[in-house]
Design a protein around this motif. Structure first.
Motif, PDB file in Angstrom:
ATOM      1  N   VAL A 273       4.673  30.173  -8.858  1.00  0.00           N
ATOM      2  CA  VAL A 273       5.696  30.865  -9.541  1.00  0.00           C
ATOM      3  C   VAL A 273       4.963  32.208 -10.141  1.00  0.00           C
ATOM      4  O   VAL A 273       5.102  33.191  -9.962  1.00  0.00           O
ATOM      5  CB  VAL A 273       6.314  30.394 -10.735  1.00  0.00           C
ATOM      6  N   LYS A 274       3.755  31.920 -10.717  1.00  0.00           N
ATOM      7  CA  LYS A 274       2.955  32.836 -11.649  1.00  0.00           C
ATOM      8  C   LYS A 274       2.377  33.651 -10.380  1.00  0.00           C
ATOM      9  O   LYS A 274       2.225  34.783 -10.598  1.00  0.00           O
ATOM     10  CB  LYS A 274       1.769  31.885 -12.291  1.00  0.00           C
ATOM     11  N   GLU A 275       1.922  32.856  -9.504  1.00  0.00           N
ATOM     12  CA  GLU A 275       1.470  33.915  -8.398  1.00  0.00           C
ATOM     13  C   GLU A 275       2.268  34.951  -7.684  1.00  0.00           C
ATOM     14  O   GLU A 275       2.026  36.029  -7.797  1.00  0.00           O
ATOM     15  CB  GLU A 275       0.714  32.807  -7.484  1.00  0.00           C
ATOM     16  N   GLN A 276       3.367  34.515  -7.467  1.00  0.00           N
ATOM     17  CA  GLN A 276       4.311  35.242  -7.074  1.00  0.00           C
ATOM     18  C   GLN A 276       4.560  36.540  -7.808  1.00  0.00           C
ATOM     19  O   GLN A 276       4.925  37.470  -7.453  1.00  0.00           O
ATOM     20  CB  GLN A 276       5.736  34.498  -6.723  1.00  0.00           C
ATOM     21  N   LEU A 277       5.005  36.039  -9.059  1.00  0.00           N
ATOM     22  CA  LEU A 277       5.076  37.025 -10.175  1.00  0.00           C
ATOM     23  C   LEU A 277       4.111  37.997 -10.197  1.00  0.00           C
ATOM     24  O   LEU A 277       4.351  39.367 -10.308  1.00  0.00           O
ATOM     25  CB  LEU A 277       5.578  36.544 -11.552  1.00  0.00           C
ATOM     26  N   HIS A 278       2.919  37.681 -10.208  1.00  0.00           N
ATOM     27  CA  HIS A 278       1.894  38.645 -10.166  1.00  0.00           C
ATOM     28  C   HIS A 278       1.923  39.508  -9.057  1.00  0.00           C
ATOM     29  O   HIS A 278       1.463  40.640  -9.100  1.00  0.00           O
ATOM     30  CB  HIS A 278       0.337  37.779 -10.300  1.00  0.00           C
ATOM     31  N   ASP A 279       2.082  38.971  -7.843  1.00  0.00           N
ATOM     32  CA  ASP A 279       2.296  39.564  -6.849  1.00  0.00           C
ATOM     33  C   ASP A 279       3.365  40.787  -6.643  1.00  0.00           C
ATOM     34  O   ASP A 279       3.014  41.891  -6.427  1.00  0.00           O
ATOM     35  CB  ASP A 279       2.508  38.765  -5.566  1.00  0.00           C
ATOM     36  N   MET A 280       4.382  40.317  -7.248  1.00  0.00           N
ATOM     37  CA  MET A 280       5.397  41.250  -7.264  1.00  0.00           C
ATOM     38  C   MET A 280       5.219  42.403  -8.339  1.00  0.00           C
ATOM     39  O   MET A 280       5.444  43.622  -8.353  1.00  0.00           O
ATOM     40  CB  MET A 280       6.790  40.625  -7.517  1.00  0.00           C
TER      41      MET A 280
ATOM     42  N   VAL B 236      13.801  36.388 -13.512  1.00  0.00           N
ATOM     43  CA  VAL B 236      13.700  35.071 -12.842  1.00  0.00           C
ATOM     44  C   VAL B 236      14.986  34.505 -13.385  1.00  0.00           C
ATOM     45  O   VAL B 236      15.396  33.963 -14.464  1.00  0.00           O
ATOM     46  CB  VAL B 236      12.333  34.362 -13.284  1.00  0.00           C
ATOM     47  N   VAL B 237      15.827  33.832 -12.333  1.00  0.00           N
ATOM     48  CA  VAL B 237      17.108  33.016 -12.496  1.00  0.00           C
ATOM     49  C   VAL B 237      16.533  31.678 -12.446  1.00  0.00           C
ATOM     50  O   VAL B 237      15.817  31.121 -11.567  1.00  0.00           O
ATOM     51  CB  VAL B 237      18.125  33.502 -11.725  1.00  0.00           C
ATOM     52  N   VAL B 238      16.952  30.710 -13.482  1.00  0.00           N
ATOM     53  CA  VAL B 238      16.204  29.314 -13.708  1.00  0.00           C
ATOM     54  C   VAL B 238      17.538  28.425 -13.749  1.00  0.00           C
ATOM     55  O   VAL B 238      18.369  28.507 -14.833  1.00  0.00           O
ATOM     56  CB  VAL B 238      15.349  29.163 -14.773  1.00  0.00           C
ATOM     57  N   ALA B 239      17.673  27.518 -12.870  1.00  0.00           N
ATOM     58  CA  ALA B 239      18.654  26.430 -12.948  1.00  0.00           C
ATOM     59  C   ALA B 239      18.640  25.624 -14.140  1.00  0.00           C
ATOM     60  O   ALA B 239      17.773  25.232 -13.953  1.00  0.00           O
ATOM     61  CB  ALA B 239      18.632  25.832 -11.622  1.00  0.00           C
TER      62      ALA B 239
ATOM     63  N   SER C 276      21.824  39.333  -7.798  1.00  0.00           N
ATOM     64  CA  SER C 276      21.452  40.273  -8.995  1.00  0.00           C
ATOM     65  C   SER C 276      19.908  40.858  -8.342  1.00  0.00           C
ATOM     66  O   SER C 276      19.399  41.784  -9.162  1.00  0.00           O
ATOM     67  CB  SER C 276      21.080  39.508 -10.332  1.00  0.00           C
ATOM     68  N   GLY C 277      19.559  40.427  -7.183  1.00  0.00           N
ATOM     69  CA  GLY C 277      18.255  40.994  -7.144  1.00  0.00           C
ATOM     70  C   GLY C 277      16.982  40.671  -7.753  1.00  0.00           C
ATOM     71  O   GLY C 277      16.103  41.157  -8.012  1.00  0.00           O
ATOM     72  N   ALA C 278      17.219  39.233  -8.193  1.00  0.00           N
ATOM     73  CA  ALA C 278      16.377  38.690  -8.940  1.00  0.00           C
ATOM     74  C   ALA C 278      14.787  38.539  -8.242  1.00  0.00           C
ATOM     75  O   ALA C 278      14.861  38.296  -6.889  1.00  0.00           O
ATOM     76  CB  ALA C 278      16.645  37.281  -9.408  1.00  0.00           C
ATOM     77  N   GLU C 279      13.958  38.597  -8.970  1.00  0.00           N
ATOM     78  CA  GLU C 279      12.640  38.498  -8.392  1.00  0.00           C
ATOM     79  C   GLU C 279      12.291  36.681  -7.853  1.00  0.00           C
ATOM     80  O   GLU C 279      11.917  36.742  -6.866  1.00  0.00           O
ATOM     81  CB  GLU C 279      11.559  38.770  -9.261  1.00  0.00           C
ATOM     82  N   LEU C 280      12.981  36.162  -8.508  1.00  0.00           N
ATOM     83  CA  LEU C 280      12.678  34.599  -8.079  1.00  0.00           C
ATOM     84  C   LEU C 280      14.195  33.840  -8.633  1.00  0.00           C
ATOM     85  O   LEU C 280      14.756  34.194  -9.690  1.00  0.00           O
ATOM     86  CB  LEU C 280      11.541  33.966  -8.731  1.00  0.00           C
ATOM     87  N   ALA C 281      14.324  32.700  -8.028  1.00  0.00           N
ATOM     88  CA  ALA C 281      15.448  31.834  -8.329  1.00  0.00           C
ATOM     89  C   ALA C 281      14.751  30.377  -8.298  1.00  0.00           C
ATOM     90  O   ALA C 281      14.353  30.164  -7.155  1.00  0.00           O
ATOM     91  CB  ALA C 281      16.573  32.174  -7.756  1.00  0.00           C
ATOM     92  N   LEU C 282      14.912  29.782  -9.407  1.00  0.00           N
ATOM     93  CA  LEU C 282      14.125  28.359  -9.361  1.00  0.00           C
ATOM     94  C   LEU C 282      15.296  27.511  -9.242  1.00  0.00           C
ATOM     95  O   LEU C 282      16.300  27.294 -10.155  1.00  0.00           O
ATOM     96  CB  LEU C 282      13.309  28.340 -10.732  1.00  0.00           C
ATOM     97  N   LEU C 283      15.138  26.702  -8.475  1.00  0.00           N
ATOM     98  CA  LEU C 283      16.375  25.669  -7.891  1.00  0.00           C
ATOM     99  C   LEU C 283      15.945  24.193  -7.961  1.00  0.00           C
ATOM    100  O   LEU C 283      14.678  23.938  -7.464  1.00  0.00           O
ATOM    101  CB  LEU C 283      16.640  25.924  -6.353  1.00  0.00           C
TER     102      LEU C 283
END
Lengths: 329, 329, 329, 329
Positions: free
Chosen positions: A209-216, A226-229, A192-199
């Motif tokens: 997670v916050k930092e990465q999202l802020h960067d993006m 963000v895809v969250v398992a 899906s081209g998600a910004e993050l996937a949490l596994l």
């Protein structure tokens, strides 16, 4: 285990545990492969519950026609506390003998296989397991039946959410299934081209997670997804949202829990072909004299794995895919 | 309102409020119909926010090609607190004058129309509204753009849930969108063969719900599926589950909240045709000299409704469908 | 026709002619509505063929559960040359009497209704028709059951073809169903943003088609997509391609005939709701004493039309849509 | 070939030959992986045609965002007769030098790779091929990009045809793509439960086909569905129908040619993940100093195959699947 062909007259087949798309294709393959070798097939309804409570019905070629494309399971599934007891399994074994069933094909996941293994050990019933679960967490097979369909169902939903996320430049946390494994989350994240996937397989630090999202978001992305398992140790999408939404208040953080939609629907081509291969293979390995094994496909070839091995541990994620997700996002 | 054709040189178009599938088809229709009458079109990004903050871009025939099938909105949508103020609307009007925009097409729901109406009243801007919301709650049109797609997306999800509900003989409470109206819940309830559909428009007594479910379960149904409108006064599917699960403990009551998936996806044929009709109609009524009106389709014919009427009340459900749901379940 | 409620004990139901998605939803609605009024229902397999050849089976609430979402028809359909003869219809009437069937619901198109009308006239059988055909060519109803699904199936296919047409900057001629009417062609033409839609209802001059395509290609379109109704007097897409491909040799003209794919698949929400309304209505009008009528929905309200009127002429296309297609392309 | 990392500043990327779903995901992966290593990316439009005619455009992270889910190719594809000549390739090489492009990623099938190989041999351009074709006929990779999507698109269509085949108890001959290979035909044949699948890789005797169909029809099947590969030596579905329809006149033999629909649509999860892996791998192998190679995935691991090997022969079908189809039908 013998090399010669074993005389089998009647096979029983059941589905147990959480249902997954392709179970019907597997039932059909077991039946058709058995008929091809002049073996009778008895369908057992409601999994181990029906095995104990005598819900047996003879299948013929018509009873499995036009089901290959159906989600769910025509044999139904159910939980059975009683089958976890020795008494329960003794009743089950009695029924199998009453119907002169020589071998049992159990379609399901690790819980299903644990039960089958005990039934065999305690009562000498020949059993073979066919791995079917959307979680894809079974070793001894590259994929389990239903995984590919669940993946595409989740992806289709995430594509739709991306439409609305993009339109509003919002942040969405999408929770996908997979119990304590991250297969669906990882592959839908990439696809899906998600910004993050949490596994669950990787330690998730909320601060990172916050930092990465802020960067993006600084890169002027139109939306964040963000895809969250469901098994991630952050506690799922809802809890994560509570933890981060104050930091991203301008993005109107939203949560979607895809839920049981992921279990249904017509199976994909891949799941139907896999189910067809494994259902037919189950009959073949029984005829070859195997028992207490699971059939799987590894590197495009059939593989036979002892049930005790199959249930001994969870399959690991492919780490090259985790790295790939990081590079491409 | 004048009978003669009014000279319009430039039209502005924006999408505002919650996005809905078909907004892009409507944008395309506004643009193409305008070009057909040699009118220029300026797209305003991010709805009223962009109107205030000068996010204007000229559209040509290529900028709207190949978007008819896309979900979301290529013009983006956003909320604008500032537009709720007189100062905000004054800035917006100034921008419209700066770009010599003679008339504005606003695509959205009742909030969008309320803003458009004020802008027109205060600054003499010609405005026309195109009803686009998945909730279908706007009077003056039989259907709003996006409703049919949302309906089919929700239905497709419910079909999948039915697969797994049937396999396990479970009870599912499925929550669908619609804000304080029950259009999606009622029609997906009928179309999915749901056991019950709980609507904000009808008083729901939890005790009656329990009783009806018990009655239906006595008829040996394989599963139960209750569609719950998010605006139902029971408080939604999750709260309802808390209230009834002890009474149906043997059915393993599960909840699915379909959520924002219902807002995305390629629009259906019906939504694309409706959006095409209404987008073209918006340009026509502006050329005919109308303002402060909404275009709609009622009984297959175009209908023009004053914006103040359109925002004065919610559309009512068709009661014959409520009765039908009862007869067929 | 009487005003009082007529005592009906047993209803027969059949599907006949070309199948269309939603027929199962209509069968279900007939059965459920009848059960709701304590009327028995007998399903007749294979349409009029089974009516003559005694393929009758009693339906209960379970026999119609979980079919609302299925394409095709669980009662099957077939042609019957014998039913076109007086002798054939006499046999059919005899069977209906043998099973004490008071009234017959026939689900299908104009051929089906013609047969039903004769059966009623000759043998005094109460009949009501439910319009189900993907062609949408029946007067007395705004839409026929199956039309909306066929439209979306065709549109989905055309969207896919647009992907490849765009990638290669090719010209595609896509033939859609509809027999001698252009409903599917017109609406998919608008909804897909097709460059042209060729309809049986409008005279098509191949020279004009060429000219229009040349004009549009000069505007630097990335691809051209022409939707051709199978009944267009150009003779369909293949023949048209033969006639124009030399003039557009640089575009590598390709043909796609969508074919029977358009008849299958899960019905859309709209088709299921329409089928539910009409199926229930069929039972109601029989109880009210009507016969030799068709039930339809016109302007969102139920409408009863004499069968002889329903079969007297084809429904006309909405000319505002033809004009709309020209403006937006 | 060197072990050290080679300094690459700018990569070119193009799509060529027949388009396939997932090409956009591959373009995105090439670009994102390159950006991740601080490499510039230039997109070349219309494949080798644009390479010769200077259709170069610099890509940035935004130009590849939100394309992963789109069918077709945003870089377009085209045929180029000129590139088959030495002069054409010389012009192409000149352009590559003009833009200081150090290496070229070509996404396509065997024709694409043949061209790339020549370009490299003649002008010392570093090239890597990414296998993308719905035909799945490239050795050196278990699957090509687009194959899984085409499979599911064809299967979805066949499921719909089965609905109508069943309703009418008809025989359908469905022609699927695959040029001179039978991958799509074989797997859709198994997955749809087709009565037969006719493959170019196996000699088809029309008499045997007739016999097998007669045998199966004696088992009282409700319908017959034969999947025919377009490259089968019977000459395709239309010709086969002409040859057998007199023998099955009671079944009203129908033909469906699925056609270009199979090339479009949103790629499946599997195709997107594969495209993501291969696109990123292409950049990596270039950085490792490889050239004149194709990247593939074999047994879930990356594999590098010399282009001249990749184009030397067609991939063979898995014969265990051919046997499986026979057992299960």
């Amino acid at each position: 285990m013998a090399d010669d062909i074993v005389k089998i007259k009647t096979i029983g087949v059941l589905t147990s545990g959480g249902d997954s798309p392709g179970m019907n294709a597997a039932i059909r393959a077991v039946a058709r492969a058995a008929f091809h070798s002049n073996i009778n097939v008895i369908g057992i309804k409601h999994g181990y519950y029906g095995l104990i409570n005598d819900e047996f019905e003879k299948l013929d070629t018509h009873s499995v026609s036009n089901i290959i494309q159906r989600g769910g399971t025509t044999l139904k599934s159910a939980r059975s506390e009683e089958f976890r007891t020795e008494e329960g399994r003794a009743k089950a074994a009695e029924n199998l003998k009453k119907y002169e069933i020589d071998a049992l094909v159990t379609i399901g996941g690790d819980g299903t296989f644990t039960g089958a293994n005990k039934l065999s050990k305690e009562h000498g019933i020949n059993v073979v397991g066919v791995p079917a679960t959307i979680d894809n967490d079974i070793i001894g097979t590259d994929e389990t039946i239903g995984y590919d369909t669940a993946l595409n169902t989740a992806l289709d939903a995430i594509d739709k959410i991306r439409d609305t996320a993009d339109a509003h430049e919002r942040m969405f946390l999408v929770e996908v299934m997979g119990r304590d494994t991250g297969f669906i989350a990882l592959e839908t994240g990439i696809a899906s081209g998600a910004e993050l996937a949490l596994l669950p397989e990787e330690l998730t630090h909320v601060d990172e997670v916050k930092e990465q999202l802020h960067d993006m978001l600084k890169q002027q992305r139109r939306s964040s997804l963000v895809v969250v398992a469901e098994g991630d140790e952050t506690g799922g999408a809802m809890k994560l949202a509570d933890n981060i939404k104050d930091d991203f208040s301008q993005y109107d953080v939203r949560v979607c829990i895809l839920g049981h939609v992921q279990r249904g629907g017509a199976p994909t081509a891949r799941d139907r072909v896999l189910a067809s291969r494994l259902g037919a293979a189950a009959v073949n390995v029984l005829m070859e004299g195997h028992s207490e094994v699971m059939v799987g496909v590894v590197n495009n070839a059939l593989k036979i794995t002892p049930l005790r091995v199959a249930i001994s541990k969870k399959k690991a994620l492919d780490h090259t895919l985790i790295d790939l997700a990081r590079v491409l996002r």
